[in-house]
Motif scaffolding. Structure first.
Motif, PDB file in Angstrom:
ATOM      1  N   ASN A  35       0.823  -1.216   0.000  1.00  0.00           N
ATOM      2  CA  ASN A  35       0.000   0.000   0.000  1.00  0.00           C
ATOM      3  C   ASN A  35       0.856   1.265   0.000  1.00  0.00           C
ATOM      4  OD1 ASN A  35      -2.385  -1.462   0.050  1.00  0.00           O
ATOM      5  ND2 ASN A  35      -2.505  -1.469   2.292  1.00  0.00           N
ATOM      6  N   ASP A  36       2.019   1.180   0.612  1.00  0.00           N
ATOM      7  CA  ASP A  36       2.894   2.355   0.734  1.00  0.00           C
ATOM      8  C   ASP A  36       4.079   2.304  -0.231  1.00  0.00           C
ATOM      9  OD1 ASP A  36       1.319   3.408   2.764  1.00  0.00           O
ATOM     10  OD2 ASP A  36       2.428   2.343   4.339  1.00  0.00           O
ATOM     11  N   ALA A  37       3.955   1.498  -1.298  1.00  0.00           N
ATOM     12  CA  ALA A  37       5.085   1.279  -2.211  1.00  0.00           C
ATOM     13  C   ALA A  37       5.580   2.579  -2.833  1.00  0.00           C
ATOM     14  CB  ALA A  37       4.693   0.297  -3.305  1.00  0.00           C
ATOM     15  N   ASP A  38       4.673   3.496  -3.178  1.00  0.00           N
ATOM     16  CA  ASP A  38       5.109   4.737  -3.822  1.00  0.00           C
ATOM     17  C   ASP A  38       5.865   5.628  -2.839  1.00  0.00           C
ATOM     18  OD1 ASP A  38       2.779   5.159  -2.347  1.00  0.00           O
ATOM     19  OD2 ASP A  38       2.247   6.937  -3.516  1.00  0.00           O
ATOM     20  N   ILE A  39       5.441   5.617  -1.577  1.00  0.00           N
ATOM     21  CA  ILE A  39       6.137   6.411  -0.555  1.00  0.00           C
ATOM     22  C   ILE A  39       7.522   5.828  -0.305  1.00  0.00           C
ATOM     23  CG2 ILE A  39       6.082   7.101   1.873  1.00  0.00           C
ATOM     24  CD1 ILE A  39       2.973   6.913   1.593  1.00  0.00           C
ATOM     25  N   LEU A  40       7.595   4.503  -0.217  1.00  0.00           N
ATOM     26  CA  LEU A  40       8.887   3.841  -0.017  1.00  0.00           C
ATOM     27  C   LEU A  40       9.829   4.137  -1.179  1.00  0.00           C
ATOM     28  CD1 LEU A  40       7.666   0.371   1.338  1.00  0.00           C
ATOM     29  CD2 LEU A  40       8.560   2.293   2.662  1.00  0.00           C
ATOM     30  N   ALA A  41       9.258   4.138  -2.389  1.00  0.00           N
ATOM     31  CA  ALA A  41      10.081   4.422  -3.572  1.00  0.00           C
ATOM     32  C   ALA A  41      10.637   5.839  -3.525  1.00  0.00           C
ATOM     33  CB  ALA A  41       9.255   4.215  -4.834  1.00  0.00           C
ATOM     34  N   ASP A  42       9.827   6.781  -3.004  1.00  0.00           N
ATOM     35  CA  ASP A  42      10.294   8.171  -2.890  1.00  0.00           C
ATOM     36  C   ASP A  42      11.525   8.282  -2.001  1.00  0.00           C
ATOM     37  OD1 ASP A  42       8.235   9.001  -4.487  1.00  0.00           O
ATOM     38  OD2 ASP A  42       6.938   9.671  -2.855  1.00  0.00           O
ATOM     39  N   HIS A  43      11.694   7.316  -1.110  1.00  0.00           N
ATOM     40  CA  HIS A  43      12.823   7.360  -0.172  1.00  0.00           C
ATOM     41  C   HIS A  43      13.887   6.311  -0.509  1.00  0.00           C
ATOM     42  CE1 HIS A  43      10.951  10.264   2.625  1.00  0.00           C
ATOM     43  NE2 HIS A  43       9.828   9.724   2.175  1.00  0.00           N
ATOM     44  N   GLY A  44      13.864   5.838  -1.770  1.00  0.00           N
ATOM     45  CA  GLY A  44      14.932   4.970  -2.249  1.00  0.00           C
ATOM     46  C   GLY A  44      14.773   3.505  -1.916  1.00  0.00           C
ATOM     47  N   ILE A  45      13.589   3.077  -1.511  1.00  0.00           N
ATOM     48  CA  ILE A  45      13.357   1.658  -1.192  1.00  0.00           C
ATOM     49  C   ILE A  45      12.740   0.990  -2.416  1.00  0.00           C
ATOM     50  CG2 ILE A  45      12.210   0.049   0.361  1.00  0.00           C
ATOM     51  CD1 ILE A  45      14.233   1.841   1.784  1.00  0.00           C
ATOM     52  N   ASN A  46      13.421  -0.022  -2.979  1.00  0.00           N
ATOM     53  CA  ASN A  46      12.897  -0.683  -4.174  1.00  0.00           C
ATOM     54  C   ASN A  46      12.209  -2.000  -3.814  1.00  0.00           C
ATOM     55  OD1 ASN A  46      14.885  -2.685  -3.852  1.00  0.00           O
ATOM     56  ND2 ASN A  46      16.338  -1.595  -5.161  1.00  0.00           N
ATOM     57  N   ALA A  47      11.721  -2.701  -4.827  1.00  0.00           N
ATOM     58  CA  ALA A  47      10.933  -3.915  -4.623  1.00  0.00           C
ATOM     59  C   ALA A  47      11.731  -5.004  -3.910  1.00  0.00           C
ATOM     60  CB  ALA A  47      10.414  -4.434  -5.963  1.00  0.00           C
ATOM     61  N   ILE A  48      13.007  -5.143  -4.236  1.00  0.00           N
ATOM     62  CA  ILE A  48      13.837  -6.167  -3.583  1.00  0.00           C
ATOM     63  C   ILE A  48      14.032  -5.836  -2.108  1.00  0.00           C
ATOM     64  CG2 ILE A  48      16.162  -7.168  -3.507  1.00  0.00           C
ATOM     65  CD1 ILE A  48      16.247  -6.911  -6.560  1.00  0.00           C
ATOM     66  N   ASP A  49      14.273  -4.540  -1.822  1.00  0.00           N
ATOM     67  CA  ASP A  49      14.409  -4.113  -0.423  1.00  0.00           C
ATOM     68  C   ASP A  49      13.151  -4.461   0.372  1.00  0.00           C
ATOM     69  OD1 ASP A  49      16.903  -3.011  -0.939  1.00  0.00           O
ATOM     70  OD2 ASP A  49      16.074  -1.050  -1.451  1.00  0.00           O
ATOM     71  N   ILE A  50      12.011  -4.234  -0.267  1.00  0.00           N
ATOM     72  CA  ILE A  50      10.734  -4.490   0.398  1.00  0.00           C
ATOM     73  C   ILE A  50      10.592  -5.970   0.731  1.00  0.00           C
ATOM     74  CG2 ILE A  50       8.232  -4.542   0.039  1.00  0.00           C
ATOM     75  CD1 ILE A  50       8.521  -1.911  -1.516  1.00  0.00           C
ATOM     76  N   GLN A  51      10.910  -6.840  -0.223  1.00  0.00           N
ATOM     77  CA  GLN A  51      10.767  -8.271  -0.001  1.00  0.00           C
ATOM     78  C   GLN A  51      11.717  -8.764   1.082  1.00  0.00           C
ATOM     79  OE1 GLN A  51       8.344 -10.338  -1.363  1.00  0.00           O
ATOM     80  NE2 GLN A  51       9.134 -11.495   0.375  1.00  0.00           N
ATOM     81  N   LEU A  52      12.958  -8.260   1.063  1.00  0.00           N
ATOM     82  CA  LEU A  52      13.924  -8.663   2.075  1.00  0.00           C
ATOM     83  C   LEU A  52      13.472  -8.222   3.471  1.00  0.00           C
ATOM     84  CD1 LEU A  52      17.266  -7.838   0.198  1.00  0.00           C
ATOM     85  CD2 LEU A  52      16.353 -10.116   0.729  1.00  0.00           C
ATOM     86  N   MET A  53      12.953  -6.986   3.561  1.00  0.00           N
ATOM     87  CA  MET A  53      12.491  -6.494   4.861  1.00  0.00           C
ATOM     88  C   MET A  53      11.303  -7.328   5.353  1.00  0.00           C
ATOM     89  SD  MET A  53      12.746  -4.483   7.441  1.00  0.00           S
ATOM     90  CE  MET A  53      13.814  -3.104   7.023  1.00  0.00           C
ATOM     91  N   ALA A  54      10.413  -7.693   4.448  1.00  0.00           N
ATOM     92  CA  ALA A  54       9.261  -8.515   4.836  1.00  0.00           C
ATOM     93  C   ALA A  54       9.724  -9.849   5.403  1.00  0.00           C
ATOM     94  CB  ALA A  54       8.331  -8.731   3.640  1.00  0.00           C
ATOM     95  N   ASP A  55      10.758 -10.437   4.794  1.00  0.00           N
ATOM     96  CA  ASP A  55      11.283 -11.711   5.288  1.00  0.00           C
ATOM     97  C   ASP A  55      11.949 -11.546   6.653  1.00  0.00           C
ATOM     98  OD1 ASP A  55      10.374 -13.120   3.130  1.00  0.00           O
ATOM     99  OD2 ASP A  55      12.232 -12.928   1.988  1.00  0.00           O
TER     100      ASP A  55
END
Length: 724
Positions: free
Chosen positions: A700-720
Motif C-alpha cells: 500500500n505504501d510502495a510509492d512512498i517507499l520508492a520516494d525514499h529509495g526503497i525498491n521492490a527487492i528491499d521491500i521483499q527482504l524487509m518482509a522476510d
C-alpha cells in the motif's frame, strides 16, 4: 405457510383494491359456498344482486349519471362484507380470535348499558371514599373485580368486532371523550379499537381514532389514539382513498406533522430494544455486578463482607469501584434519556405470570386496585414501593405489572438493609418529575413500549399484523401521507436514521424523498453515499451541488473536502480544507485536516509551517505530532521525525499505525535492526496478522517507499526479516 383459505380471502381484498368487483364477488361466493357455517351470506346476495342490476343497466345501453357512485357504494359494501367474513373465519381458525370470541360472548348488553356501567363505576368508586372500615376493602375488591370482568369482555368484544356503522362510531367516540368515564377505561377502549382496526381496516373505527386524537383533552387517551390510527396503517387491506382523505384533513391541525415525525423516531428506538439490551449486558452490567456489594445465593441475596486488608494494600479501591459503578449506571441513564428502551431485556423475562395470559392486560394502564395483582399488593402492605413504581418509576405499564408481581415473590428473601431501602422514596432510582411524565413524548414512549412488548412477547402475536416489523415500521412513507406536510419532515428523519446507522429505514424514506434539488436533500444524499454506501465519489457530487447552492455553507465545504480525501483527490481536499480554514482561522481541526491532505498530496513543505504553528499552540496533541512526524519524514528530516515518533510511542495515545510509520523512519535512516523491531511490534499488536503480516502494508505504501529509495527487492527482504 399460507393456507388456501387465507389466500382466497387476501385475493378478495386485492380485487376490491383493483376495483375488479366482478372477480371479487365471484371469489367471495366461492369462499362462502365452501364455508357454510359462516354468517353474512345474505349481505353477499344483496351485493351480488345490485352489481347484476348495474351490469344489466349498462348492457341495455342506459346512461346512468350516478353509475360511479353506485359502483363505489357496492365496493364499500363488498369491502365491509369481506372484513366481516375474514373476522368470522378467524374466530374459528386462529387461537387469538377464538379466545377473544369466547371472552366476548359474556357481553350481550346494549350501548346504553355500556355507557351506564362505565359511568356508574366512576360514581361507585367516588362513594367508596365515604365508606369506613370494616367492609370498605371488601366492597372495593368486589367493585374492581366486577368492573374488570366487564372491561375484559368489552375489550375482547371490540377487538374482534365486525365493521362499524356511523352510529357505532359516534357512540364509542363520544363515550371515550366523555369526562364521566374513567381514563383507564377510555384508554383500554382505544387500545381495543386499535387492535380491531389493525387486523381489519374499518373506516369508521379508523375515523374514530383520528377524531379522538384531535379532540381528547386527556393526553394519555390522545396519544393512544395517535398510535392507534398510525398502527392501523399496517393493515394489509384498506380503502386507500378514504384513509388518505381522513389523514390529510387531520394533518391540517397544527402540531400533527411534528408529532408524527417524533412518533416515527420513537418507533425506531423501540425496535432497537434487543440491540440496546445487548449493549447493556456487554458493556454496562459486568461493571455494575463486579462493583456492587451483593451476592446471590440459593438462600437469597446476601451482602458481601468487606475485605479488611483491602484498605491496607489498596486504600482507593472502594472509591474506584464506586466511581466505576456510577459511571456504568450513568451510561444506562443516558441511553434512556436518548430514547432507548433500557428495561426491555430484564422485563421481557417477567411476562410469564398468569396476569399476561389475558390479552387485555397487556394494554391496561397500571393501577394498584387491579384484581389480578390484589393478592400481591396485600403481601407488600407497608412498603411504599408500589406507589413509587406508579408515581415515579420510568417504566411502561406492562413492566410495572411485571415488577410488582416479581418483587412479591422475592421480597421475603431480601436482606434487611434492602427491605429498608425499599421503604425509601429513592428505591426505584432517579424519579421522573410530574412534568416529564405528563409530556406527550414521554407518554407516547411508554405506550409504544407496552405495545412493543405485546407484539414481541405475546404467545399468539404471530396471528396479528405487527406494526414493528420492517415492512410496516416506517409509516411516514405510506401513501396516505402523499400531498401532506410530511414530506417536509423527511430530511430531519433521514438525518436521524443516518445517525442511527439504520440503512433500511433511511433507504425507505429516501425513496419517497423526491425533492433532490433542495439543500437538505442534497445534504442527506451526500451523507448517505459517504457514510452508508461508502461511495465518496457519489457523495462528492451531492456535496458539490450543495456547495453551489450555498457557497458559504461550512458544513458542506467540510464534507466535500472529506469526500474528495476519501476519493484519493488529496489536492482538491486540501483546497477545500484551506477554504474552510480561511473562513475560520481558529479551527484547529480544519487546520490539521488541511495538513493531512497536503501531506497525502506530497506537498510536505506547504504543510510544515501550519504544523509547526499547531504544535506550538497544542504541544500535547498527539494527532498534531502524528501528522508532523509523517510530514517531517516526507521532506527527509528524519532525525526530527524520529523525535516526534518517540513522543508518540511513549504516550498513552499510541495507535497501531504509529509503529509502522516509526519503522519507516528508521528504515529510511538506515537503522535496519530498529526498523525490524518496530515492524514486528506493529504486526504483533494487530488482530488480523497474516503469515508474513506486513506485505500488504508495504504494498500500500510502495510509492512512498520508492520516494525514499526503497525498491521492490528491499521491500521483499524487509518482509522476510520481519517474518523471521
Amino acid at each position: 405457510m399460507e393456507s388456501n383459505e387465507s389466500k382466497q380471502l387476501k385475493d378478495i381484498f386485492i380485487y376490491i383494491g383493483q376495483q375488479k368487483l366482478g372477480r371479487a364477488i365471484r371469489e367471495a361466493r366461492s369462499f362462502v359456498n365452501g364455508h357454510q357455517m359462516l354468517v353474512y351470506k345474505g349481505e353477499l346476495e344483496r351485493v351480488e344482486e345490485d352489481y347484476r342490476l348495474m351490469l344489466d343497466y349498462m348492457k341495455r345501453g342506459f346512461n346512468d349519471p350516478k353509475r360511479d357512485d353506485v359502483f363505489n357504494n357496492i365496493a364499500d359494501r363488498l369491502y365491509k362484507f369481506a372484513c366481516n367474513l375474514r373476522t368470522a373465519y378467524r374466530k374459528r381458525t386462529d387461537a387469538f380470535f377464538t379466545e377473544m370470541s369466547q371472552k366476548a360472548t359474556n357481553l350481550t348488553v346494549s350501548k346504553e348499558n355500556i355507557r351506564t356501567t362505565l359511568e356508574n363505576f366512576v360514581a361507585d368508586t367516588a362513594m367508596l371514599s365515604l365508606e369506613t372500615e370494616p367492609g370498605k376493602s371488601e366492597k372495593s375488591k368486589l367493585l374492581y373485580r366486577n368492573h374488570n370482568d366487564f372491561m375484559q369482555s368489552l375489550f375482547c368484544n371490540i377487538a374482534i368486532s365486525d365493521s362499524w356503522n356511523g352510529h357505532d362510531k359516534d357512540f364509542f367516540e363520544n363515550l371515550i371523550l366523555s369526562p364521566t368515564i374513567d381514563t383507564i377505561d377510555a384508554q383500554m377502549l382505544v387500545s381495543a379499537i386499535t387492535l380491531a382496526t389493525m387486523n381489519c381496516m374499518d373506516d369508521n373505527k379508523f375515523g374514530a381514532l383520528i377524531d379522538i386524537y384531535l379532540k381528547s383533552a386527556d393526553e394519555k387517551v390522545r396519544q393512544k389514539a395517535l398510535i392507534g390510527w398510525v398502527f392501523a396503517l399496517s393493515c394489509d387491506a384498506r380503502q386507500a382513498e378514504k384513509a388518505r382523505l381522513r389523514v390529510a384533513e387531520a394533518m391540517k391541525h397544527p402540531g400533527v406533522t411534528a408529532e408524527l415525525a417524533d412518533l416515527q423516531k420513537q418507533i425506531i428506538f423501540c425496535m432497537n430494544a434487543e440491540q440496546d439490551t445487548d449493549t447493556i449486558q456487554r458493556d454496562i452490567m459486568p461493571d455494575l455486578i463486579k462493583n456492587n456489594n451483593l451476592k446471590i445465593t440459593r438462600f437469597g441475596i446476601q451482602e458481601k463482607e468487606d475485605d479488611p486488608m483491602q484498605d491496607v494494600f489498596d486504600p482507593e479501591a472502594s472509591d474506584r469501584a464506586m466511581e466505576k459503578m456510577e459511571e456504568s449506571f450513568q451510561k444506562m441513564m443516558n441511553m434512556q434519556k436518548a430514547g432507548s428502551d433500557i428495561y426491555f431485556g430484564g422485563f421481557s423475562q417477567m411476562k410469564r405470570f398468569p396476569f399476561f395470559y389475558k390479552a387485555a392486560n397487556w394494554f391496561c394502564p397500571f393501577y394498584i386496585e387491579h384484581p389480578d395483582i390484589s393478592a400481591t399488593v396485600e403481601k407488600m402492605k407497608g412498603t411504599p414501593l408500589i406507589t413509587n413504581i406508579l408515581e415515579n418509576g420510568p417504566f411502561c405499564d406492562s413492566d410495572k405489572y411485571s415488577f410488582t408481581l416479581a418483587v412479591s415473590s422475592v421480597i421475603a428473601h431480601l436482606p434487611d438493609n434492602m427491605k429498608e431501602m425499599l421503604n425509601t422514596n429513592e428505591a426505584m432510582g432517579p424519579a421522573m418529575s410530574i412534568e416529564e411524565q405528563n409530556s406527550p413524548a414521554y407518554i407516547r414512549r411508554m405506550i409504544l413500549q407496552d405495545m412493543y412488548r405485546f407484539f414481541r412477547l405475546y404467545p399468539q402475536r404471530g396471528q396479528m399484523t405487527n406494526p414493528f416489523s420492517k415492512e410496516h415500521s416506517i409509516f411516514v412513507t405510506d401513501k396516505v401521507f402523499e400531498g401532506t406536510d410530511m414530506a417536509g419532515m423527511y430530511a430531519d428523519l433521514c438525518y436521524f436514521m443516518l445517525k442511527r446507522k439504520n440503512k433500511p429505514a433511511l433507504e425507505a424514506i429516501m425513496a419517497a424523498y423526491d425533492d433532490k434539488t433542495s439543500p437538505k436533500s442534497q445534504f442527506v444524499h451526500g451523507l448517505y453515499y459517504l457514510d452508508i454506501k461508502n461511495k465518496p465519489e457519489e457523495a462528492a457530487r451531492w456535496f458539490d451541488a450543495l456547495k453551489k447552492l450555498e457557497p458559504d455553507n461550512r458544513r458542506a465545504t467540510s464534507l466535500l473536502a472529506r469526500s474528495k480525501f476519501e476519493c484519493g483527490d488529496y489536492a482538491s481536499a486540501a483546497a477545500y480544507y484551506n477554504e474552510l480554514l480561511q473562513s475560520t482561522p481558529d479551527n484547529s481541526t480544519a487546520a490539521l485536516n488541511y495538513c493531512v491532505a497536503l501531506s497525502k498530496a506530497k506537498k510536505y513543505d506547504e504543510a510544515l509551517n501550519t504544523l509547526y504553528k499547531l504544535d506550538i499552540e497544542h504541544p500535547d496533541s498527539m494527532p498534531v505530532i502524528r501528522v508532523l512526524a509523517w510530514t517531517l519524514m516526507g521532506v527527509g528530516k528524519y532525525e526530527q521525525a524520529e523525535k516526534a515518533y518517540n513522543r508518540l510511542l511513549n504516550s498513552e495515545e499510541t495507535e497501531n499505525g504509529d509503529w509502522l510509520n516509526a519503522g519507516y523512519c528508521q528504515w529510511f535512516m538506515g537503522n535496519t535492526n530498529e526498523a525490524v523491531r518496530l515492524f514486528k511490534t506493529f504486526t504483533k499488536s494487530r488482530s488480523n496478522t497474516k503469515a508474513y503480516g506486513i506485505d500488504d502494508d508495504f504494498a500500500n505504501d510502495a510509492d512512498i517507499l520508492a520516494d525514499h529509495g526503497i525498491n521492490a527487492i528491499d521491500i521483499q527482504l524487509m518482509a522476510d526479516l520481519v517474518a523471521e
